[in-house]
Design an enzyme around this catalytic site. Structure first.
Site, PDB file in Angstrom:
ATOM      1  N   CYS A 134      15.642  31.266 105.916  1.00 49.17           N
ATOM      2  CA  CYS A 134      16.349  32.238 105.356  1.00 49.17           C
ATOM      3  C   CYS A 134      17.787  31.885 105.130  1.00 49.17           C
ATOM      4  O   CYS A 134      18.756  32.562 104.615  1.00 49.17           O
ATOM      5  CB  CYS A 134      16.485  33.522 106.558  1.00 49.17           C
ATOM      6  SG  CYS A 134      14.813  34.145 106.787  1.00 49.17           S
ATOM      7  N   ASP A 188      20.295  30.269 107.285  1.00 53.32           N
ATOM      8  CA  ASP A 188      21.122  30.367 108.642  1.00 53.32           C
ATOM      9  C   ASP A 188      20.341  30.436 109.793  1.00 53.32           C
ATOM     10  O   ASP A 188      19.309  31.090 110.044  1.00 53.32           O
ATOM     11  CB  ASP A 188      21.995  31.649 108.601  1.00 53.32           C
ATOM     12  CG  ASP A 188      23.074  31.712 107.290  1.00 53.32           C
ATOM     13  OD1 ASP A 188      23.855  30.671 107.233  1.00 53.32           O
ATOM     14  OD2 ASP A 188      23.009  32.571 106.413  1.00 53.32           O
ATOM     15  N   CYS A 196      26.353  27.684 106.232  1.00 57.15           N
ATOM     16  CA  CYS A 196      27.578  27.455 105.518  1.00 57.15           C
ATOM     17  C   CYS A 196      28.917  27.293 106.292  1.00 57.15           C
ATOM     18  O   CYS A 196      28.941  27.071 107.672  1.00 57.15           O
ATOM     19  CB  CYS A 196      27.771  28.639 104.700  1.00 57.15           C
ATOM     20  SG  CYS A 196      28.220  30.245 105.599  1.00 57.15           S
ATOM     21  N   CYS A 220      27.362  35.988 109.282  1.00 56.38           N
ATOM     22  CA  CYS A 220      27.724  34.976 110.200  1.00 56.38           C
ATOM     23  C   CYS A 220      28.224  35.218 111.510  1.00 56.38           C
ATOM     24  O   CYS A 220      27.954  34.544 112.673  1.00 56.38           O
ATOM     25  CB  CYS A 220      28.600  33.797 109.431  1.00 56.38           C
ATOM     26  SG  CYS A 220      27.939  33.011 108.058  1.00 56.38           S
TER      27      CYS A 220
END
Length: 305
Positions: free
Chosen positions: A41, A43, A68, A112
């Site tokens: 997915c 992450d 990221c 995140c």
């Protein structure tokens, strides 16, 4: 190009806490790991905690992240926030605190910070032998976004904690709706439901407050009787139906200021996940509906005569 703060870029270019923690057999020390996300997915985060067993204190932490700039920076921020905290205090760390530590994140990258919060919970629950509240695909009404495996309870939680108002916000925070988009209408319905519940709770609370000469409500502390009535209402209408569906139940036992004592019953009273039930299913709701200072404690599984 995303606009990142200097703090985000600094932690991304100069990470200090990447890696793992090995169990070297130190007496009274335990290493616990929590993992969330999926490489498929885009992450994934694995968090390692070094915990002093006698004090339940986090002595050190490390992370491994596939993701990221925001994912790496959020992981660094999380580690810095929890070092030195007790496990109970660490559980209070929110994704908003992670984002604030970074000086903010782009809206599309807020997921995140949520991932960091969830990895922390996973590591602590793993240490305590608590199974995370995972809903399988065949749980009735549980799975909302099949693309990313996001459940209704997770969506409701992120909407409530972050005061989200649109399906786009939810996508930014937990990715739900960011795939095929077929669940976006359902997400809008969930948001509306959460907002109605919050409004109802405020109306109930404000019925105890007088109106001043300008026509505005003047805040006034609830009496103990009023507080007990409101607590019972939240338990009966929002908490008990969820627990009963899983074979458990909860009963209000005592109210001492902001200390709420409850009796966990059925499956909730005997399983190892009682800490999660108290903090997530009960305490978080009562804090949001009544008072942010509320602390919920269990009096154990008492036997009624």
């Amino acid at each position: 190009m995303w606009e990142y703060t200097d703090k985000v870029l600094d932690l991304f270019y100069n990470p200090k806490n990447q890696g793992t923690l090995e169990d070297n057999g130190e007496t009274g020390i335990k290493i616990s790991t929590g993992e969330v996300g999926s490489i498929a997915c885009g992450d994934a985060l694995r968090l390692h905690l070094k915990i002093e067993e006698e004090s339940d204190k986090i002595l050190d932490a490390r992370f491994q992240t596939f993701g990221c700039t925001s994912a790496i920076a959020s992981s660094e921020a999380l580690v810095e926030l929890v070092k030195g905290l007790s496990l109970d205090d660490a559980l209070k760390v929110t994704n908003k605190e992670i984002a604030d530590y970074l000086g903010g994140l782009p809206e599309a990258k807020m997921h995140c910070s949520v991932m960091g919060q969830e990895a922390l919970e996973a590591a602590i629950y793993n240490y305590r032998g608590i199974e995370l509240d995972v809903h399988e695909d065949d749980d009735e009404g549980a799975l909302i976004c099949s693309c990313f495996g996001i459940t209704e309870s997770k969506i409701r939680r992120v909407v409530l904690e972050n005061k989200l108002t649109s399906a786009e916000d939810v996508t930014n925070y937990v990715k739900a709706g960011g795939g095929c988009g077929s669940c976006l209408a359902t997400i809008d319905d969930i948001i509306e439901s959460v907002q109605k519940e919050a409004t109802t709770a405020k109306v109930v609370t404000n019925t105890y407050n007088p109106v001043n000469t300008t026509g505005e409500l003047t805040p006034r502390p609830l009496t103990n009787v009023q507080k007990i009535a409101l607590i019972q209402k939240v338990l009966d209408e929002e908490v008990r139906p969820i627990l009963i569906a899983d074979g458990g139940d909860v009963e209000l036992y005592d109210v001492d200021g902001d200390i709420i004592k409850v009796l966990l019953q059925g499956a909730c009273g005997s399983c190892s996940s009682s800490t999660a039930t108290l903090k997530i299913a009960i305490e978080a709701r009562l804090r949001d509906r009544i008072n942010p200072n509320i602390v919920v404690q269990s009096v154990g599984s008492l036997i009624k005569n």
